[in-house]
Design a protein around this motif. Structure first.
Motif, PDB file in Angstrom:
ATOM      1  N   GLY A  31      44.024  38.819  39.483  1.00  0.00           N
ATOM      2  CA  GLY A  31      44.948  39.573  40.326  1.00  0.00           C
ATOM      3  C   GLY A  31      45.981  40.340  39.519  1.00  0.00           C
ATOM      4  N   PRO A  32      46.950  40.944  40.192  1.00  0.00           N
ATOM      5  CA  PRO A  32      47.980  41.730  39.495  1.00  0.00           C
ATOM      6  C   PRO A  32      48.826  40.848  38.582  1.00  0.00           C
ATOM      7  CG  PRO A  32      47.951  42.211  41.857  1.00  0.00           C
ATOM      8  CD  PRO A  32      47.086  41.002  41.660  1.00  0.00           C
ATOM      9  N   ALA A  33      49.331  41.453  37.530  1.00  0.00           N
ATOM     10  CA  ALA A  33      50.177  40.737  36.582  1.00  0.00           C
ATOM     11  C   ALA A  33      51.511  40.377  37.220  1.00  0.00           C
ATOM     12  CB  ALA A  33      50.409  41.599  35.341  1.00  0.00           C
ATOM     13  N   PRO A  34      52.155  39.310  36.748  1.00  0.00           N
ATOM     14  CA  PRO A  34      53.471  38.936  37.289  1.00  0.00           C
ATOM     15  C   PRO A  34      54.550  39.905  36.830  1.00  0.00           C
ATOM     16  CG  PRO A  34      52.921  37.549  35.411  1.00  0.00           C
ATOM     17  CD  PRO A  34      51.694  38.381  35.702  1.00  0.00           C
ATOM     18  N   ASP A  35      55.595  40.028  37.617  1.00  0.00           N
ATOM     19  CA  ASP A  35      56.763  40.810  37.207  1.00  0.00           C
ATOM     20  C   ASP A  35      57.592  39.965  36.242  1.00  0.00           C
ATOM     21  OD1 ASP A  35      56.139  43.002  38.818  1.00  0.00           O
ATOM     22  OD2 ASP A  35      57.105  42.090  40.564  1.00  0.00           O
ATOM     23  N   LEU A  36      57.884  40.533  35.078  1.00  0.00           N
ATOM     24  CA  LEU A  36      58.587  39.787  34.039  1.00  0.00           C
ATOM     25  C   LEU A  36      59.949  40.400  33.753  1.00  0.00           C
ATOM     26  CD1 LEU A  36      55.636  39.312  31.512  1.00  0.00           C
ATOM     27  CD2 LEU A  36      56.340  37.779  33.368  1.00  0.00           C
ATOM     28  N   ASP A  37      60.852  39.562  33.260  1.00  0.00           N
ATOM     29  CA  ASP A  37      62.187  40.005  32.864  1.00  0.00           C
ATOM     30  C   ASP A  37      62.102  40.577  31.454  1.00  0.00           C
ATOM     31  OD1 ASP A  37      64.817  40.410  32.259  1.00  0.00           O
ATOM     32  OD2 ASP A  37      65.452  38.322  32.478  1.00  0.00           O
ATOM     33  N   TRP A  94      47.939  42.434  32.881  1.00  0.00           N
ATOM     34  CA  TRP A  94      48.487  41.212  32.296  1.00  0.00           C
ATOM     35  C   TRP A  94      48.828  41.424  30.823  1.00  0.00           C
ATOM     36  CZ3 TRP A  94      49.189  36.066  34.181  1.00  0.00           C
ATOM     37  CH2 TRP A  94      48.884  35.893  35.536  1.00  0.00           C
ATOM     38  N   ALA A  95      47.932  42.081  30.106  1.00  0.00           N
ATOM     39  CA  ALA A  95      48.168  42.328  28.680  1.00  0.00           C
ATOM     40  C   ALA A  95      49.382  43.227  28.484  1.00  0.00           C
ATOM     41  CB  ALA A  95      46.924  42.944  28.049  1.00  0.00           C
ATOM     42  N   GLU A  96      49.458  44.292  29.251  1.00  0.00           N
ATOM     43  CA  GLU A  96      50.574  45.224  29.110  1.00  0.00           C
ATOM     44  C   GLU A  96      51.907  44.548  29.438  1.00  0.00           C
ATOM     45  OE1 GLU A  96      52.476  49.005  28.455  1.00  0.00           O
ATOM     46  OE2 GLU A  96      50.508  48.198  27.895  1.00  0.00           O
ATOM     47  N   ALA A  97      51.913  43.683  30.448  1.00  0.00           N
ATOM     48  CA  ALA A  97      53.149  43.021  30.866  1.00  0.00           C
ATOM     49  C   ALA A  97      53.739  42.177  29.744  1.00  0.00           C
ATOM     50  CB  ALA A  97      52.885  42.159  32.102  1.00  0.00           C
ATOM     51  N   VAL A  98      52.923  41.365  29.097  1.00  0.00           N
ATOM     52  CA  VAL A  98      53.461  40.507  28.043  1.00  0.00           C
ATOM     53  C   VAL A  98      53.743  41.298  26.776  1.00  0.00           C
ATOM     54  CG1 VAL A  98      51.241  39.767  27.032  1.00  0.00           C
ATOM     55  CG2 VAL A  98      53.229  38.219  27.005  1.00  0.00           C
ATOM     56  N   LEU A  99      52.965  42.350  26.530  1.00  0.00           N
ATOM     57  CA  LEU A  99      53.224  43.166  25.347  1.00  0.00           C
ATOM     58  C   LEU A  99      54.557  43.910  25.472  1.00  0.00           C
ATOM     59  CD1 LEU A  99      49.685  44.596  24.530  1.00  0.00           C
ATOM     60  CD2 LEU A  99      51.020  42.974  23.173  1.00  0.00           C
ATOM     61  N   ARG A 100      54.896  44.336  26.660  1.00  0.00           N
ATOM     62  CA  ARG A 100      56.198  44.996  26.858  1.00  0.00           C
ATOM     63  C   ARG A 100      57.340  44.041  26.538  1.00  0.00           C
ATOM     64  NH1 ARG A 100      55.297  48.218  32.613  1.00  0.00           N
ATOM     65  NH2 ARG A 100      54.015  49.922  31.769  1.00  0.00           N
ATOM     66  N   THR A 121      55.987  44.364  16.529  1.00  0.00           N
ATOM     67  CA  THR A 121      55.083  45.502  16.569  1.00  0.00           C
ATOM     68  C   THR A 121      54.004  45.227  17.616  1.00  0.00           C
ATOM     69  OG1 THR A 121      53.552  44.624  14.920  1.00  0.00           O
ATOM     70  CG2 THR A 121      55.458  45.895  14.101  1.00  0.00           C
ATOM     71  N   PRO A 122      53.317  46.259  18.095  1.00  0.00           N
ATOM     72  CA  PRO A 122      52.228  46.003  19.052  1.00  0.00           C
ATOM     73  C   PRO A 122      51.190  45.024  18.514  1.00  0.00           C
ATOM     74  CG  PRO A 122      52.795  48.319  19.078  1.00  0.00           C
ATOM     75  CD  PRO A 122      53.579  47.709  17.960  1.00  0.00           C
ATOM     76  N   ASP A 123      50.845  45.121  17.210  1.00  0.00           N
ATOM     77  CA  ASP A 123      49.874  44.189  16.640  1.00  0.00           C
ATOM     78  C   ASP A 123      50.395  42.762  16.656  1.00  0.00           C
ATOM     79  OD1 ASP A 123      48.025  46.129  16.201  1.00  0.00           O
ATOM     80  OD2 ASP A 123      48.377  46.306  14.047  1.00  0.00           O
ATOM     81  N   GLU A 124      51.659  42.584  16.288  1.00  0.00           N
ATOM     82  CA  GLU A 124      52.265  41.251  16.317  1.00  0.00           C
ATOM     83  C   GLU A 124      52.359  40.722  17.740  1.00  0.00           C
ATOM     84  OE1 GLU A 124      55.212  41.764  12.419  1.00  0.00           O
ATOM     85  OE2 GLU A 124      55.889  42.329  14.436  1.00  0.00           O
ATOM     86  N   GLY A 125      52.724  41.606  18.657  1.00  0.00           N
ATOM     87  CA  GLY A 125      52.805  41.208  20.055  1.00  0.00           C
ATOM     88  C   GLY A 125      51.458  40.758  20.585  1.00  0.00           C
ATOM     89  N   LEU A 126      50.394  41.467  20.190  1.00  0.00           N
ATOM     90  CA  LEU A 126      49.056  41.105  20.648  1.00  0.00           C
ATOM     91  C   LEU A 126      48.646  39.748  20.099  1.00  0.00           C
ATOM     92  CD1 LEU A 126      46.569  41.951  22.228  1.00  0.00           C
ATOM     93  CD2 LEU A 126      45.729  43.121  20.185  1.00  0.00           C
ATOM     94  N   SER A 127      48.957  39.473  18.846  1.00  0.00           N
ATOM     95  CA  SER A 127      48.633  38.165  18.258  1.00  0.00           C
ATOM     96  C   SER A 127      49.387  37.048  18.974  1.00  0.00           C
ATOM     97  CB  SER A 127      48.973  38.157  16.765  1.00  0.00           C
ATOM     98  OG  SER A 127      48.143  39.054  16.047  1.00  0.00           O
ATOM     99  N   CYS A 128      50.652  37.277  19.283  1.00  0.00           N
ATOM    100  CA  CYS A 128      51.434  36.274  20.019  1.00  0.00           C
ATOM    101  C   CYS A 128      50.892  36.092  21.431  1.00  0.00           C
ATOM    102  CB  CYS A 128      52.903  36.679  20.066  1.00  0.00           C
ATOM    103  SG  CYS A 128      53.749  36.595  18.466  1.00  0.00           S
ATOM    104  N   ALA A 129      50.466  37.190  22.057  1.00  0.00           N
ATOM    105  CA  ALA A 129      49.890  37.101  23.397  1.00  0.00           C
ATOM    106  C   ALA A 129      48.611  36.269  23.390  1.00  0.00           C
ATOM    107  CB  ALA A 129      49.615  38.501  23.939  1.00  0.00           C
ATOM    108  N   LEU A 130      47.787  36.441  22.360  1.00  0.00           N
ATOM    109  CA  LEU A 130      46.566  35.642  22.250  1.00  0.00           C
ATOM    110  C   LEU A 130      46.887  34.161  22.094  1.00  0.00           C
ATOM    111  CD1 LEU A 130      44.424  37.928  19.894  1.00  0.00           C
ATOM    112  CD2 LEU A 130      43.946  37.377  22.291  1.00  0.00           C
ATOM    113  N   LEU A 131      47.948  33.859  21.358  1.00  0.00           N
ATOM    114  CA  LEU A 131      48.371  32.475  21.196  1.00  0.00           C
ATOM    115  C   LEU A 131      48.798  31.877  22.534  1.00  0.00           C
ATOM    116  CD1 LEU A 131      49.044  30.163  19.198  1.00  0.00           C
ATOM    117  CD2 LEU A 131      51.302  31.205  18.917  1.00  0.00           C
ATOM    118  N   LEU A 132      49.593  32.614  23.290  1.00  0.00           N
ATOM    119  CA  LEU A 132      50.046  32.140  24.599  1.00  0.00           C
ATOM    120  C   LEU A 132      48.884  32.040  25.588  1.00  0.00           C
ATOM    121  CD1 LEU A 132      53.297  34.283  24.819  1.00  0.00           C
ATOM    122  CD2 LEU A 132      53.191  31.798  24.523  1.00  0.00           C
TER     123      LEU A 132
END
Length: 246
Positions: free
Chosen positions: A89-95, A137-143, A151-162
């Motif tokens: 479903g749609p990604a959650p709204d994040l702060d 979902w990916a865009e929400a956590v990367l933002r 960096t976007p690359d670092e953010g993506l690695s952290c997102a994969l961990l989460l």
């Protein structure tokens, strides 16, 4: 933007974006829509798990012949791509102003979705997100993460961990819940095991069991503890980057 040739695209990608696939031209007016097919598949998966989901069962539920279902989706693989996007479903709204709260909310939202659709834990990961909801979902956590200075690359690695933590936690919680039996008495188990743990010299486990801290259940506190440790690690990375820029 119309699709003229989807031969080199992953299964289900064109349909997931609301485009008619080239090979999906029907010889007669369809009685169902792709959305109705996916909704019916979602009901079946929630009832029996995605492993039990088959094209003949889906056709029967919709009142179609076994062959007619392939006018809408070409294969089970294609169906599972559409099913996954619908279930997440749609990604959650994040702060976006509080990266830690946003990342925690995102991870917990993943666990919650797997509680609603437990079979999501079993779906094979076919690569990077490509369908609308999963990309959301990916865009929400990367933002959130890039807003904290990664960096976007670092953010993506952290997102994969989460992402991995959320899936494994949700899977463990589901498995424990599904395998629980009302005939087992935790007190009886503790009474049986405690003297044996002491005999083996497993004093730490014995103490945990004596204090009712060694249980089968995966509690919210357990999820929060692990998540906070991951976020602590990401916080170190963010702090290091801020220090290097100052």
């Amino acid at each position: 933007m119309p699709i003229t040739d989807d031969a080199h695209l992953p299964p289900g990608l064109v349909l997931a974006w609301g485009q008619p696939a080239k090979s999906h031209r029907l010889g007669r007016k369809p009685t169902q829509s792709v959305e109705q097919i996916v909704d019916a598949a979602l009901d079946l998966a929630d009832a029996d798990g995605f492993a039990a989901l088959s094209m003949p069962k889906l056709a029967q539920k919709l009142g179609l012949t076994a062959n007619a279902i392939y006018r809408y989706v070409r294969s089970r693989d294609e169906l599972l791509v559409l099913l996954a996007d619908a279930a997440w479903g749609p990604a959650p709204d994040l702060d976006a102003g509080d990266w830690r709260a946003g990342a925690a909310a995102w991870t917990r939202a993943m666990v919650d979705r797997c509680d609603i659709h437990p079979w999501l834990c079993d779906l094979p990961i076919r690569g990077a997100p490509m369908t609308p909801n999963l990309l959301g979902w990916a865009e929400a956590v990367l933002r959130v993460l890039t807003g904290a200075g990664l960096t976007p690359d670092e953010g993506l690695s952290c997102a994969l961990l989460l992402d991995g933590y959320a899936r494994r936690t949700a899977s463990a919680r589901r498995d424990v819940r599904d395998n629980a039996t009302t005939s087992v008495d935790p007190a009886a188990v503790a009474q049986f095991l405690e003297p044996r743990l002491h005999e083996l010299g497993y004093s730490i486990l014995a103490a945990l069991m004596a204090g009712d801290q060694y249980t089968d259940e995966v509690h919210d506190d357990d999820i929060a503890f692990g998540l906070e440790r991951i976020l602590d690690g990401i916080d170190v990375l963010i702090t290091q980057k801020r220090s290097s820029r100052s």
